[in-house]
Structure formats: structure tokens, C-alpha cells
Design a protein around this motif. Sequence first.
Motif, PDB file in Angstrom:
ATOM      1  N   SER A 104       9.119 -55.463  31.413  1.00  0.00           N
ATOM      2  CA  SER A 104      10.559 -55.249  31.267  1.00  0.00           C
ATOM      3  C   SER A 104      11.111 -55.880  29.993  1.00  0.00           C
ATOM      4  N   GLN A 126      10.199 -53.428  27.358  1.00  0.00           N
ATOM      5  CA  GLN A 126      10.562 -52.071  27.754  1.00  0.00           C
ATOM      6  C   GLN A 126       9.403 -51.086  27.563  1.00  0.00           C
ATOM      7  N   GLN A 145      11.010 -46.399  30.188  1.00  0.00           N
ATOM      8  CA  GLN A 145      11.922 -45.370  30.682  1.00  0.00           C
ATOM      9  C   GLN A 145      11.210 -44.096  31.118  1.00  0.00           C
TER      10      GLN A 145
END
Length: 294
Positions: free
Chosen positions: A196, A199, A242
Motif C-alpha cells: 500500500s 501502491q 489499483q
Amino acid sequence: MFPNGKILSFFLALQLRHCAADLCNWTGSGFAAGVDSRLVLQVRLRCTEGWVRWVYPGHALRVVLEPNLSSSRHTSVCIKPFPSFRGASVFVERDGELEVLVTDGGRSEQVFCFRPDGPHKSAIYLQASPQSDGHWSRRTMGFRYELLGHRIAAANLDHRDVQTSCRPCSDTELLLAICNSDFVVRGYIMNVSHDSEHQTSLVEVSAVRVYWQRTGVFEQQVDPGSSQSISSWHGRVNTLLQCNVKPGDGEFLFTGSEHFGEAWLGCAPRYKDFLSVYQTARAAHQNSCDFPLD
């Protein structure tokens, strides 16, 4: 420190010493700069990727990139500092001025990209910070560099290209990917881990077949517990968080690009879906290149 304004008068006060280097890489010492603080070591490299390693850094180093570009797709220069990169700042020459690219104390794992001032040459400056105790220490700093397409460079910088990177490839894009990718591998997803902070997601792949790869991202390993020493291919492929990649059953065809020793996922259809697309295109004489079918 280097000035932020015009650098013409600055260069007139300096002595440039050219250093020997091969076409892609350079390793050298900054001891000479300790004798004369006006001395700037200058290195010229002529590849689209490589590395610079500066031992005992002192004062300044100027790296000029002059690759022979055969393709206009190389539109951005990206550098990734070594993990040991501390005690220096990086500047880029643009329109006769020096712009800060990396500040002392910045994150070494980050990739920094910029558009070159001209089509065939970029100049990068390393400014070493003075030692607090005034003595030389065995520090090693440097960076890897690559010339990338602007779309890929933007994704490395701040992941602005999420939509292009995550959406499924069209049939045309897939047919181009098997011809132009840095790696093309058929295999299975064994695990997916997520980061995280950066990303990104890391996809662990067990490969049935490595059709080609530019470097050694996928390595052959001997399966433990096998009396016949059967070896298989394993590798790790990065993608954006994502994209929400999850472990899944079935055989996939993984394609993508390699940057700074890491693989980044491009098109990754299920292998049976790829076969259907490829066979249809071959029957219509619309395939971009020949691909080996088992």
C-alpha cells in the motif's frame, strides 16, 4: 552547491576532467575533487540504459547521456538511485539552467524521470554534500538510468497512467504485445502480495514456458522433493495496486516490460483466449508476428 540560475559563468570557473567509461556504465572515485574543489568529473555514456557508481564522492560529477536513438519512443530519462544514495543531490540541465531532481535524503527506491532538453543529449549532475567531520569515508553512491517512453515514465513517477495499465488489452494490443514485449511467458499465478505504501502489487508466477525475456527476470529452479531434478521457471511481475490483481485458476500469457531489473505487467490474457485471438488473426493474415504454438 550548484546555482539555480544560469550556469555559463559557473562553468567558466570550473575545470572539467573527462573520465574513461564504457558505453553504458561507469565506476570512478572522487578523490581528485578533494585536491581541487573546482574540479568536476565528466562522464559520457552512449547507451539507453546502464549505471553510474561513484566511490568516495567529492564535489561534483557531470554525466552526459548521448545514446544513439533508433526509435522516437524513448522520450524520457529516468533514474533510480542506489539504496546507498545518501549525502548528495541530483540536478538536470535544462535550457541553460540546473533544476533539482533528487534532494539529499530523498527516498532511494523512488524512480525520478524528466524530459531531456534536446533529442540526443541529457546532462545529469551529482553534487556531493561535504562530510560533517571533514574526513573522507568510503561512501558509494550512484544510480541506474533508462530511457523510457513518456507514458511508462509517467506511470513510474506517480501512477497517473492507471487506466491504460489496468484495463484489458484489445485484440490489436495483444497481438502487438507478443511481438514487442520485453518478456512473454505462459504460466500460472501462484500468489499476489500488495504494497500500500508504494501502491503496487507483486504477482508471483510459475511459468510453464518462457518464450523470451530481455534479462533474467524469470529464473529456472529445481523443484524441491523431486527425485528427477525437474526444474521450472519462476518470476515476479509488478503491477499497480489499483489494478486489483488476485490469484486465479487457469493458465495465462504474461507480457510486459522490464525496467531497472524489475518486470512490469502489460497484457495478461488467459492463454486459451490468446489462442483464439491469434489463430483468428493468422487465418486473416493480420498477425503482427509469428508466435510459436504448442
